[in-house]
Design a protein around this motif. Structure first.
Motif, PDB file in Angstrom:
ATOM      1  N   ASN A 138       0.819  -1.207   0.000  1.00  0.00           N
ATOM      2  CA  ASN A 138       0.000   0.000   0.000  1.00  0.00           C
ATOM      3  C   ASN A 138       0.857   1.263   0.000  1.00  0.00           C
ATOM      4  O   ASN A 138       0.543   2.252  -0.675  1.00  0.00           O
ATOM      5  N   LEU A 139       1.944   1.231   0.783  1.00  0.00           N
ATOM      6  CA  LEU A 139       2.841   2.382   0.821  1.00  0.00           C
ATOM      7  C   LEU A 139       3.505   2.609  -0.531  1.00  0.00           C
ATOM      8  O   LEU A 139       3.681   3.761  -0.968  1.00  0.00           O
ATOM      9  N   GLU A 140       3.875   1.534  -1.201  1.00  0.00           N
ATOM     10  CA  GLU A 140       4.521   1.660  -2.512  1.00  0.00           C
ATOM     11  C   GLU A 140       3.565   2.302  -3.520  1.00  0.00           C
ATOM     12  O   GLU A 140       3.973   3.154  -4.319  1.00  0.00           O
ATOM     13  N   VAL A 141       2.296   1.927  -3.465  1.00  0.00           N
ATOM     14  CA  VAL A 141       1.288   2.530  -4.345  1.00  0.00           C
ATOM     15  C   VAL A 141       1.140   4.023  -4.032  1.00  0.00           C
ATOM     16  O   VAL A 141       1.036   4.862  -4.935  1.00  0.00           O
ATOM     17  N   GLU A 142       1.173   4.356  -2.740  1.00  0.00           N
ATOM     18  CA  GLU A 142       1.056   5.757  -2.326  1.00  0.00           C
ATOM     19  C   GLU A 142       2.246   6.571  -2.823  1.00  0.00           C
ATOM     20  O   GLU A 142       2.083   7.705  -3.298  1.00  0.00           O
ATOM     21  N   VAL A 143       3.448   6.007  -2.746  1.00  0.00           N
ATOM     22  CA  VAL A 143       4.640   6.722  -3.214  1.00  0.00           C
ATOM     23  C   VAL A 143       4.576   6.925  -4.724  1.00  0.00           C
ATOM     24  O   VAL A 143       4.962   7.982  -5.235  1.00  0.00           O
ATOM     25  N   ASP A 144       4.077   5.931  -5.454  1.00  0.00           N
ATOM     26  CA  ASP A 144       3.918   6.087  -6.907  1.00  0.00           C
ATOM     27  C   ASP A 144       2.994   7.265  -7.222  1.00  0.00           C
ATOM     28  O   ASP A 144       3.257   8.059  -8.132  1.00  0.00           O
ATOM     29  N   ALA A 145       1.885   7.367  -6.467  1.00  0.00           N
ATOM     30  CA  ALA A 145       0.945   8.468  -6.685  1.00  0.00           C
ATOM     31  C   ALA A 145       1.602   9.810  -6.347  1.00  0.00           C
ATOM     32  O   ALA A 145       1.406  10.815  -7.045  1.00  0.00           O
ATOM     33  N   MET A 146       2.399   9.813  -5.280  1.00  0.00           N
ATOM     34  CA  MET A 146       3.109  11.041  -4.913  1.00  0.00           C
ATOM     35  C   MET A 146       4.082  11.462  -6.002  1.00  0.00           C
ATOM     36  O   MET A 146       4.229  12.649  -6.296  1.00  0.00           O
ATOM     37  N   GLN A 147       4.763  10.480  -6.600  1.00  0.00           N
ATOM     38  CA  GLN A 147       5.729  10.820  -7.643  1.00  0.00           C
ATOM     39  C   GLN A 147       5.040  11.480  -8.830  1.00  0.00           C
ATOM     40  O   GLN A 147       5.574  12.417  -9.423  1.00  0.00           O
ATOM     41  N   SER A 148       3.855  11.005  -9.174  1.00  0.00           N
ATOM     42  CA  SER A 148       3.111  11.619 -10.289  1.00  0.00           C
ATOM     43  C   SER A 148       2.791  13.073  -9.987  1.00  0.00           C
ATOM     44  O   SER A 148       2.956  13.954 -10.835  1.00  0.00           O
ATOM     45  N   ARG A 149       2.349  13.340  -8.748  1.00  0.00           N
ATOM     46  CA  ARG A 149       2.051  14.722  -8.365  1.00  0.00           C
ATOM     47  C   ARG A 149       3.327  15.552  -8.322  1.00  0.00           C
ATOM     48  O   ARG A 149       3.337  16.722  -8.752  1.00  0.00           O
ATOM     49  N   PHE A 150       4.395  14.949  -7.816  1.00  0.00           N
ATOM     50  CA  PHE A 150       5.674  15.643  -7.731  1.00  0.00           C
ATOM     51  C   PHE A 150       6.160  16.069  -9.116  1.00  0.00           C
ATOM     52  O   PHE A 150       6.586  17.210  -9.315  1.00  0.00           O
ATOM     53  N   GLU A 151       6.071  15.163 -10.093  1.00  0.00           N
ATOM     54  CA  GLU A 151       6.513  15.487 -11.444  1.00  0.00           C
ATOM     55  C   GLU A 151       5.684  16.620 -12.041  1.00  0.00           C
ATOM     56  O   GLU A 151       6.218  17.516 -12.711  1.00  0.00           O
ATOM     57  N   ALA A 152       4.367  16.579 -11.793  1.00  0.00           N
ATOM     58  CA  ALA A 152       3.494  17.624 -12.336  1.00  0.00           C
ATOM     59  C   ALA A 152       3.843  18.991 -11.754  1.00  0.00           C
ATOM     60  O   ALA A 152       3.959  19.992 -12.484  1.00  0.00           O
ATOM     61  N   TRP A 153       4.049  19.054 -10.426  1.00  0.00           N
ATOM     62  CA  TRP A 153       4.362  20.332  -9.790  1.00  0.00           C
ATOM     63  C   TRP A 153       5.750  20.831 -10.197  1.00  0.00           C
ATOM     64  O   TRP A 153       5.969  22.022 -10.333  1.00  0.00           O
ATOM     65  N   THR A 154       6.680  19.911 -10.387  1.00  0.00           N
ATOM     66  CA  THR A 154       8.015  20.313 -10.809  1.00  0.00           C
ATOM     67  C   THR A 154       7.986  20.921 -12.210  1.00  0.00           C
ATOM     68  O   THR A 154       8.634  21.938 -12.484  1.00  0.00           O
ATOM     69  N   GLN A 182      15.889  13.974 -10.411  1.00  0.00           N
ATOM     70  CA  GLN A 182      16.618  12.730 -10.133  1.00  0.00           C
ATOM     71  C   GLN A 182      16.379  12.272  -8.699  1.00  0.00           C
ATOM     72  O   GLN A 182      16.271  11.073  -8.432  1.00  0.00           O
ATOM     73  N   LEU A 183      16.263  13.225  -7.781  1.00  0.00           N
ATOM     74  CA  LEU A 183      15.985  12.883  -6.392  1.00  0.00           C
ATOM     75  C   LEU A 183      14.633  12.182  -6.272  1.00  0.00           C
ATOM     76  O   LEU A 183      14.502  11.192  -5.545  1.00  0.00           O
ATOM     77  N   GLY A 184      13.643  12.660  -7.001  1.00  0.00           N
ATOM     78  CA  GLY A 184      12.324  12.028  -6.974  1.00  0.00           C
ATOM     79  C   GLY A 184      12.349  10.620  -7.531  1.00  0.00           C
ATOM     80  O   GLY A 184      11.769   9.694  -6.960  1.00  0.00           O
ATOM     81  N   SER A 185      13.041  10.447  -8.654  1.00  0.00           N
ATOM     82  CA  SER A 185      13.140   9.127  -9.278  1.00  0.00           C
ATOM     83  C   SER A 185      13.862   8.140  -8.363  1.00  0.00           C
ATOM     84  O   SER A 185      13.430   6.995  -8.192  1.00  0.00           O
ATOM     85  N   SER A 186      14.955   8.560  -7.746  1.00  0.00           N
ATOM     86  CA  SER A 186      15.726   7.669  -6.869  1.00  0.00           C
ATOM     87  C   SER A 186      14.943   7.317  -5.616  1.00  0.00           C
ATOM     88  O   SER A 186      15.002   6.181  -5.127  1.00  0.00           O
TER      89      SER A 186
END
Length: 402
Positions: free
Chosen positions: A255-271, A289-293
């Motif tokens: 569940n946490l991994e799914v949540e982090v994936d969703a966060m990364q999508s939002r992070f990329e959009a805001w960046t 790169q920090l987000g991807s890692s």
């Protein structure tokens, strides 16, 4: 120049009879230290810390190869192969964490650029981490940690020492600090400066920060901090799921991994939105790169807990490796009317007679609460994820029982 130029990075590795358990313990501890050092390198813009990450990454490569050799030697029949297959996943996951930490370090070493907003956010996410070379005339030189009593006196703790090419992870009371050791200390910003001067004879310079002036950039940075916290929690829970052979914890990792994936999508959009308003969008390259890692680190948690998710019996060598780590993660249900029911938790420290730190709380009606994000009050029915020594965990369980 390559920061590790002159050191051997591809020396041959021959099989030697070593304990798989000991190698797994060292891989786990090394992976945790790598995450710690890599983010601190970003915070302090420290090439020295980033270079130490690459040193540790090379060490992890050697440990991974030795672990794989030993596991191949241990598999003598089909049943062995079935139980050892998830262990290979754990070995690979630790190495993947190492690679991700190395990529984070390269943000500093290759000067990819990070917005000042990143430096403003990270101090809230972590204590200060000091890398210092022990001076010959330091009062600490030639004394054990027990004699120095550093943590009790200052709140600063030694998390690792490097003596030449030898790493001493999780140093204990009998560990002696020697002149020229490279020491890694973690503690409150208010105390780390004095310890630095005593240790090295040099004045500690705290990082300066500026507040972000672009809203979307501030959101992106806040999101990456949450991704980091959730990813670290996922890795901790994954090891705990193996220790307790707990499918429930393994599901929470998923569940946490799914949540982090969703966060990364939002992070990329805001960046990307922030790039449109930034004076120099190139400085956001390191942030991407920090987000991807960070997302890769959360992915590794699934590999660690995969054997539990697939209902494969945990191999005894894995349980021994997790159990013998110096610091453990404990899953502790809080019973109603227990001593912990109604106890306040401030910055992870419960208002109780305990040295355990509460990392997260799972509430039946609210889901996960990362205690680093907000103070909380423990309630009966909470399931705590707490970190500390084995002795402290046993006492904390007693406080949680009615």
């Amino acid at each position: 120049m390559d920061p590790l130029e002159g050191e051997t990075s591809s020396a041959s590795i021959e099989y030697e009879p070593v304990s798989v358990k000991d190698v797994l313990v060292e891989m786990k501890d090394t992976a945790e230290l790598l995450i710690d050092l890599s983010y601190s390198a970003v915070l302090h813009r420290s090439e020295e810390l980033a270079t130490e990450v690459l040193r540790l990454e090379e060490r992890m490569d050697v440990l991974e190869m030795r672990a794989r050799m030993s596991l191949l030697m241990a598999a003598r029949k089909p049943a062995d192969a079935e139980q050892l297959a998830p262990v290979l996943g754990i070995v690979g996951a630790a190495d993947e964490i190492s690679d991700a930490a190395g990529d984070i370090a390269k943000i500093v070493l290759e000067d990819m650029g990070l917005p000042e907003a990143m430096r403003a956010a990270l101090p809230d996410a972590a204590e200060a981490l000091l890398r210092g070379v022990v001076a010959a005339d330091s009062p600490y030189a030639g004394r054990t940690l027990q004699e120095i009593d550093l943590e009790s006196e200052t709140g600063v703790r030694a998390i690792a020492l490097r003596r030449g090419n030898e790493w001493l992870l999780n140093p204990g009371p009998t560990t002696r600090i020697e002149a020229d050791d490279v020491a890694f200390l973690r503690g409150p910003e208010s105390a780390i400066g004095d310890v630095c001067e005593t240790l090295t004879g040099e004045v500690y310079e705290a990082p300066t920060v500026e507040s972000p002036d672009i809203d979307d950039l501030e959101r992106a940075v806040d999101t990456i901090i949450h991704m980091k916290d959730f990813s670290e929690l996922a890795v901790d829970l994954a090891y705990s799921s193996v220790l307790f052979d707990s499918e429930e914890l393994a599901e929470e990792v998923r569940n946490l991994e799914v949540e982090v994936d969703a966060m990364q999508s939002r992070f990329e959009a805001w960046t990307l939105r922030a790039a449109a308003d930034a004076t120099d969008p190139v400085v956001l390259r390191g942030l991407i790169q920090l987000g991807s890692s960070t997302e890769r680190i959360s992915d590794t948690a699934i590999e660690i807990s995969e054997g539990v998710l697939r209902d494969i019996d945990v191999h005894p060598v894995v349980q021994l490796a997790v159990q013998e780590s110096d610091e453990i993660i404990a899953r502790i249900p809080v019973e109603r009317d227990s001593d912990l029911d109604g106890t306040a938790v401030t910055e992870g420290v419960p208002d109780a007679d305990s040295t355990m730190s509460v990392i997260a709380i799972r509430r039946p009606d609210e889901g996960w609460l990362l205690v680093a994000d907000a103070d909380a009050e423990l309630r009966g029915g909470d399931v705590l994820i707490a970190k500390g020594t084995r002795t402290a965990a046993a006492a904390f369980r007693d406080l949680a029982s009615a």
